[in-house]
Enzyme design. Structure first.
Site, PDB file in Angstrom:
ATOM      1  N   ARG A  16       0.848  -1.189   0.000  1.00 28.39           N
ATOM      2  CA  ARG A  16       0.000   0.000   0.000  1.00 28.39           C
ATOM      3  C   ARG A  16       0.889   1.246   0.000  1.00 28.39           C
ATOM      4  NH1 ARG A  16      -5.108   1.682  -1.239  1.00 28.39           N
ATOM      5  NH2 ARG A  16      -6.154   2.784   0.426  1.00 28.39           N
TER       6      ARG A  16
ATOM      7  N   THR B  86      -9.722   0.193  -9.450  1.00 26.01           N
ATOM      8  CA  THR B  86      -8.717  -0.661  -8.864  1.00 26.01           C
ATOM      9  C   THR B  86      -8.739  -1.857  -9.787  1.00 26.01           C
ATOM     10  OG1 THR B  86      -9.179   0.301  -6.739  1.00 26.01           O
ATOM     11  CG2 THR B  86      -8.331  -1.932  -6.682  1.00 26.01           C
TER      12      THR B  86
HETATM   13  N1  GLY Z   1      -8.408   2.888  -3.439  1.00 26.96           N
HETATM   14  C1  GLY Z   1      -9.444   2.011  -3.094  1.00 26.96           C
HETATM   15  C2  GLY Z   1      -9.137   1.202  -1.875  1.00 26.96           C
HETATM   16  O1  GLY Z   1      -7.983   0.993  -1.555  1.00 26.96           O
HETATM   17  O2  GLY Z   1     -10.029   0.793  -1.203  1.00 26.96           O
END
Ligand code: GLY
Length: 573
Positions: free
Chosen positions: A112, A384
């Site tokens: 992340r 995503t």
């Molecule tokens: N950017 C969408 C998520 O990580 O939930």
């Protein structure tokens, strides 16, 4: 047709045997970026990949044909997606990988993005304290320090083939180009002005006349960036020329990412969440994704109810599932954030007694308005993209990766040719102010330097009663991710659906606030009417999720389904 293919259906286009044998992992044959088509479902005997783009799935499967395993395929598929699916495939974003090796070891890699060192909790507030969501969603200030390339190198030790081999298809396709789909053309055209506004120089994504299906997209700068990664490894991205180009791009538009931020980026190996559901074991991603906890809570809230007997998408089963979604999302807003910065009460949130207490006020005859459902009291994109893979040994890899919004911040790094994320918007930029998915949050997900923003990504694996592979699953879709995965699991485990049906049946979504049930256009009107009588409000939205599922059948074959909502496609042999 090749013997290995038990069955296939191509939506929209009839695939001729000639095309199949040419394009599906023909042993040693190159993936052809000028001739490809989506294959929505197929049953393979050995290996399977499902991803958002045919070329990415084919390239991943080709690596397994060349002796690689599911981890090799995962690396190649992600890299090719970064070229052929610029809206979400990425090297400038981040994500999560959950895997189960054939020896039973679970792996979860958190790549992340992080908040830059100069980020602060009020960085998106104006002088009157108003949230400026334009800044958290567009341009350089919206960008979190990317994690995807570090994620690839954290995956590499589990792979078998040299990185140079794994990255070459992406380099070739970037350098020589590929033909784009109608959907991609529409996306690039719709984002043209945003690319120009948020980037310091025109990029390969911008051309004078509108894009159309069949045009060739060539990305020379991206090819050079990928070559630097090929030749220098992780430091080909986080240091040297690529890092300098990122920082230069930052300086041209109030961005705050520095060379140190890039050099300091590190993936985290997390302990995968594992919980039993009836005779199955479900393996998911822990925080900083909320997805694994949410799915755990929702599955446990229905475990002791005879939902199968209620029937698929009956008013009774949908009402129950909506109420579980509402309660899990209330907990998300209050309790979930980066565990390195916020004490996420994981044990309590996932304990049976706590989860059952959350349903104590559940009434099967009417809606529980969200204003009466607060987070449990505890003492202590929309764009995503998802990849599901299994290899012939039974290694399973599930990865969700993102730029956050479609084409992320719309900032293309000049000279480096790739898009940067707008993941900072996944933080709670001000308590109670919804992010681009309408999700709200508070202290748990406030901005701090180095912190990871809360995610909804939900890469998920399911084992059968003998702890053998049963499902590889995941989807994009912002806050709809956990609810889409939930519905897919329930469709297979409770309603006994094929992977294809589980993926393509219309979905619904509730996220506590706003207090509304989102439904896809195909959602049955009579059920909607019945639920309206019980106090539910509905909003129709075009599509929920683009789910990729592999279901391992009793005879070991891999039924593989790519979502019909996009250009998604399966490959394998
Ligand atoms: N950017 C969408 C998520 O990580 O939930």
């Amino acid at each position: 047709m090749k013997k290995q293919f038990i069955s296939f259906i191509a939506l929209g286009i009839l695939i001729s045997p000639a095309v199949l044998s040419q394009s599906i992992v023909g042993a040693g044959k190159a993936v052809d970026p000028y001739h490809y088509t989506s294959i929505k479902t197929a049953t393979f005997s050995k290996v399977a990949v499902a991803s958002a783009h045919p070329l990415a799935s084919l390239a991943g499967a080709a690596m397994m044909k060349q002796g690689g395993n599911a981890f090799d395929a995962a690396i190649t598929t992600q890299l090719v997606l970064a070229v052929v699916y610029p809206g979400a495939g990425n090297i400038g974003g981040g994500g999560f990988l959950v895997a189960r090796k054939k020896d039973g070891e679970n792996i979860s890699i958190d790549f992340r993005e992080t908040a830059p060192a100069h980020a602060g909790r009020d960085m998106y507030l104006d002088k009157n304290g108003n949230a400026q969501t334009d800044l958290s969603q567009n341009g350089r200030l919206a960008v979190g320090v990317p994690g995807s390339v570090a994620g690839l190198f954290a995956t590499l030790p589990y792979a078998k083939l040299p990185f140079k081999q794994l990255i070459q298809p992406a380099i070739d396709i970037a350098e020589k180009g590929f033909v784009i789909t109608a959907r991609e053309a529409a996306g690039l055209n719709a984002t043209r002005e945003a690319f120009l506004k948020n980037s310091s120089a025109p990029s390969a994504f911008v051309k004078v006349t509108p894009w159309k299906a069949g045009d060739t997209l060539i990305q020379k700068d991206l090819a050079e960036t990928l070559k630097r990664i090929r030749d220098k490894g992780q430091s080909g991205f986080y240091e040297g020329k690529t890092a300098e180009l990122i920082v230069e791009e930052m300086k041209k538009g109030h961005g705050i990412i520095t060379m140190e931020d890039l050099k300091n980026y590190k993936v985290k190996f997390r302990k995968a969440l594992v919980f039993p559901y009836k005779k199955y074991s479900i393996i998911g991603m822990p925080p900083p994704s909320s997805g694994g906890i949410i799915v755990w809570q929702m599955m446990k809230m229905i475990e002791h109810k005879p939902i199968a007997s209620y029937g698929f998408q009956s008013a009774k089963s949908v009402q129950l599932m909506v109420e579980t979604e509402r309660r899990a999302f209330a907990d998300r807003a209050e309790h979930m954030g980066d565990p390195d910065f916020w004490k996420v009460p994981l044990q309590t949130l996932t304990s049976d007694s706590y989860i059952q207490s959350r349903m104590a006020d559940y009434d099967s005859t009417k809606a529980t308005p969200s204003k009466y459902v607060q987070a449990g009291k505890i003492k202590e994109s929309e764009e995503t993209t998802h990849i599901s893979i299994i290899d012939s040994d039974g290694n399973m890899v599930t990865i969700t990766t993102t730029l956050n919004g479609g084409y992320g911040s719309r900032t293309v790094v000049a000279g480096a040719g790739f898009l940067l994320n707008n993941e900072m918007d996944d933080f709670s930029i001000k308590p109670g102010v919804p992010n681009m998915y309408g999700a709200i949050g508070g202290e748990a997900n406030a901005i701090q330097p180095g912190k990871r923003m809360l995610s909804s990504m939900t890469p998920t694996l399911v084992l059968d009663k003998n702890k053998q592979p049963l499902m590889v699953c995941g989807t994009p879709g912002g806050t709809t991710i956990p609810t889409s995965v939930y519905q897919t699991l329930v469709n297979v485990l409770e309603f006994n659906m094929s992977a294809t049906d589980a993926v393509n049946k219309p979905k619904f979504h509730h996220q506590w606030l706003p207090d509304v049930v989102y439904v896809e256009p195909g959602f049955p009107k009579n059920i909607r009417d019945q639920l309206q009588q019980m106090g539910y409000s509905f909003i129709e939205r075009p599509a929920i999720g683009r789910t990729e599922v592999i279901k391992i059948l009793k005879d070991g074959k891999r039924e593989t389904a790519a979502d019909s909502r996009g250009d998604d496609s399966v490959a394998g042999f």
